[in-house]
Design a protein around this motif. Sequence first.
Motif, PDB file in Angstrom:
ATOM      1  N   ILE A  27       0.842  -1.192   0.000  1.00 33.57           N
ATOM      2  CA  ILE A  27       0.000   0.000   0.000  1.00 33.57           C
ATOM      3  C   ILE A  27       0.875   1.239   0.000  1.00 33.57           C
ATOM      4  N   GLY A  28       0.574   2.171  -0.892  1.00 34.01           N
ATOM      5  CA  GLY A  28       1.273   3.450  -0.953  1.00 34.01           C
ATOM      6  C   GLY A  28       0.283   4.580  -0.752  1.00 34.01           C
ATOM      7  N   TYR A  29       0.810   5.786  -0.683  1.00 30.90           N
ATOM      8  CA  TYR A  29      -0.068   6.943  -0.519  1.00 30.90           C
ATOM      9  C   TYR A  29       0.515   8.135  -1.251  1.00 30.90           C
ATOM     10  N   ILE A  30      -0.348   9.096  -1.535  1.00 30.87           N
ATOM     11  CA  ILE A  30       0.076  10.316  -2.221  1.00 30.87           C
ATOM     12  C   ILE A  30      -0.918  11.430  -1.887  1.00 30.87           C
ATOM     13  N   ASN A  31      -0.411  12.632  -1.808  1.00 29.53           N
ATOM     14  CA  ASN A  31      -1.272  13.801  -1.630  1.00 29.53           C
ATOM     15  C   ASN A  31      -1.699  14.217  -3.041  1.00 29.53           C
ATOM     16  N   PHE A  32      -2.834  13.725  -3.465  1.00 31.53           N
ATOM     17  CA  PHE A  32      -3.284  13.899  -4.845  1.00 31.53           C
ATOM     18  C   PHE A  32      -3.525  15.372  -5.189  1.00 31.53           C
ATOM     19  N   ASP A  33      -4.077  16.122  -4.246  1.00 32.00           N
ATOM     20  CA  ASP A  33      -4.323  17.552  -4.489  1.00 32.00           C
ATOM     21  C   ASP A  33      -3.013  18.314  -4.668  1.00 32.00           C
ATOM     22  N   ALA A  34      -2.013  17.976  -3.865  1.00 29.62           N
ATOM     23  CA  ALA A  34      -0.711  18.634  -3.994  1.00 29.62           C
ATOM     24  C   ALA A  34      -0.055  18.279  -5.320  1.00 29.62           C
ATOM     25  N   LEU A  35      -0.241  17.044  -5.772  1.00 28.50           N
ATOM     26  CA  LEU A  35       0.314  16.636  -7.067  1.00 28.50           C
ATOM     27  C   LEU A  35      -0.319  17.453  -8.194  1.00 28.50           C
ATOM     28  N   ILE A  36      -1.629  17.596  -8.168  1.00 24.98           N
ATOM     29  CA  ILE A  36      -2.315  18.391  -9.194  1.00 24.98           C
ATOM     30  C   ILE A  36      -1.878  19.849  -9.100  1.00 24.98           C
ATOM     31  N   GLY A  37      -1.752  20.364  -7.884  1.00 29.98           N
ATOM     32  CA  GLY A  37      -1.313  21.747  -7.688  1.00 29.98           C
ATOM     33  C   GLY A  37       0.104  22.003  -8.176  1.00 29.98           C
ATOM     34  N   ALA A  38       0.938  20.969  -8.187  1.00 31.10           N
ATOM     35  CA  ALA A  38       2.319  21.110  -8.635  1.00 31.10           C
ATOM     36  C   ALA A  38       2.455  21.061 -10.158  1.00 31.10           C
ATOM     37  N   MET A  39       1.408  20.649 -10.833  1.00 33.51           N
ATOM     38  CA  MET A  39       1.467  20.555 -12.293  1.00 33.51           C
ATOM     39  C   MET A  39       1.491  21.963 -12.896  1.00 33.51           C
ATOM     40  N   PRO A  40       2.291  22.185 -13.939  1.00 36.26           N
ATOM     41  CA  PRO A  40       2.359  23.511 -14.550  1.00 36.26           C
ATOM     42  C   PRO A  40       1.004  24.003 -15.068  1.00 36.26           C
ATOM     43  N   LEU A 143      -3.480   5.225  -1.580  1.00 26.40           N
ATOM     44  CA  LEU A 143      -4.478   6.037  -0.890  1.00 26.40           C
ATOM     45  C   LEU A 143      -4.189   7.515  -1.111  1.00 26.40           C
ATOM     46  N   ASN A 144      -5.240   8.311  -1.156  1.00 24.07           N
ATOM     47  CA  ASN A 144      -5.102   9.755  -1.252  1.00 24.07           C
ATOM     48  C   ASN A 144      -4.934  10.291   0.167  1.00 24.07           C
ATOM     49  N   SER A 145      -3.761  10.808   0.481  1.00 20.34           N
ATOM     50  CA  SER A 145      -3.488  11.230   1.859  1.00 20.34           C
ATOM     51  C   SER A 145      -4.239  12.498   2.246  1.00 20.34           C
ATOM     52  N   THR A 146      -4.831  13.209   1.293  1.00 20.48           N
ATOM     53  CA  THR A 146      -5.643  14.372   1.657  1.00 20.48           C
ATOM     54  C   THR A 146      -6.994  13.946   2.214  1.00 20.48           C
ATOM     55  N   PHE A 150      -3.209   9.717   8.272  1.00 20.65           N
ATOM     56  CA  PHE A 150      -2.331   8.627   8.657  1.00 20.65           C
ATOM     57  C   PHE A 150      -1.751   8.878  10.039  1.00 20.65           C
ATOM     58  N   VAL A 151      -1.779   7.854  10.865  1.00 23.32           N
ATOM     59  CA  VAL A 151      -1.131   7.931  12.165  1.00 23.32           C
ATOM     60  C   VAL A 151       0.354   7.624  11.965  1.00 23.32           C
ATOM     61  N   VAL A 152       0.627   6.592  11.186  1.00 21.47           N
ATOM     62  CA  VAL A 152       1.997   6.207  10.851  1.00 21.47           C
ATOM     63  C   VAL A 152       2.028   5.929   9.358  1.00 21.47           C
ATOM     64  N   ALA A 153       3.009   6.504   8.685  1.00 22.89           N
ATOM     65  CA  ALA A 153       3.154   6.263   7.251  1.00 22.89           C
ATOM     66  C   ALA A 153       4.638   6.309   6.904  1.00 22.89           C
ATOM     67  N   PRO A 154       5.192   5.199   6.427  1.00 18.20           N
ATOM     68  CA  PRO A 154       6.610   5.191   6.091  1.00 18.20           C
ATOM     69  C   PRO A 154       6.890   6.056   4.861  1.00 18.20           C
ATOM     70  N   ALA A 155       8.014   6.748   4.896  1.00 16.44           N
ATOM     71  CA  ALA A 155       8.378   7.628   3.782  1.00 16.44           C
ATOM     72  C   ALA A 155       8.518   6.858   2.479  1.00 16.44           C
ATOM     73  N   GLY A 156       8.911   5.616   2.543  1.00 13.86           N
ATOM     74  CA  GLY A 156       9.104   4.808   1.350  1.00 13.86           C
ATOM     75  C   GLY A 156       7.833   4.551   0.575  1.00 13.86           C
ATOM     76  N   ASP A 157       6.691   4.659   1.217  1.00 15.83           N
ATOM     77  CA  ASP A 157       5.424   4.393   0.545  1.00 15.83           C
ATOM     78  C   ASP A 157       4.768   5.658  -0.002  1.00 15.83           C
ATOM     79  N   ASP A 158       5.408   6.823   0.184  1.00 17.12           N
ATOM     80  CA  ASP A 158       4.893   8.072  -0.371  1.00 17.12           C
ATOM     81  C   ASP A 158       5.308   8.142  -1.837  1.00 17.12           C
ATOM     82  N   LEU A 159       4.351   8.123  -2.725  1.00 19.64           N
ATOM     83  CA  LEU A 159       4.625   8.072  -4.160  1.00 19.64           C
ATOM     84  C   LEU A 159       4.725   9.446  -4.814  1.00 19.64           C
ATOM     85  N   MET A 160       4.727  10.530  -4.018  1.00 16.03           N
ATOM     86  CA  MET A 160       4.731  11.882  -4.573  1.00 16.03           C
ATOM     87  C   MET A 160       5.942  12.124  -5.472  1.00 16.03           C
TER      88      MET A 160
END
Length: 170
Positions: A27-40, A143-146, A150-160
């Motif tokens: 299982i991985g996670y990403i802040n989907f809104d931040a990803l969209i916001g980072a797009m040019p 999972l969409n982290s927005t 998460f109480v605990v989330a390893p950095a390795g599973d952040d797909l940002m």
Amino acid sequence: MKNFLKVALVAVCFLTIGNFAKAQTKIGYINFDALIGAMPEAKTVKTTLDTYSKQFTDELAAMQTELQTKGTEFQKTQTSMTDAARSAKQAELQDIQKRMQDYNTSAQQKFDEKSQELIKPLSDKARIAVEAVAKEKGYSYVLNSTQTQFVVAPAGDDLMAAAKAKLGIK
């Protein structure tokens, strides 16, 4: 000896099945809104939405000015008005307020529709990139982290970082 081989074979099967099950539930996670916001393209969408919103804001401001002007005029002249004229003026002021509320509701709906229309291509592009990254890295779920705290989330599973790289974003 045969029993020992059977027990060893069963143990190996359980270990293999356990590892196989673990591998499929990565299982991985990403802040989907931040990803969209980072797009040019997000800057262009924001500018377009700001311009679109300003049209509604300007119209509401004009209606508010009209209401204030007529309200001030009514307060100054209400003592010298007949009951019928006073009632008519009050009805006119209430009508302006109702039009403002209706316009505000309509404007919000139109803005939301326009926002969804403009953000959908970005969202689709980001979703495709996240799906590709998840597939490359072997994640079964992302999972969409927005939307999830998460109480605990390893950095390795952040797909940002991987998703940004896939989209060519620095």
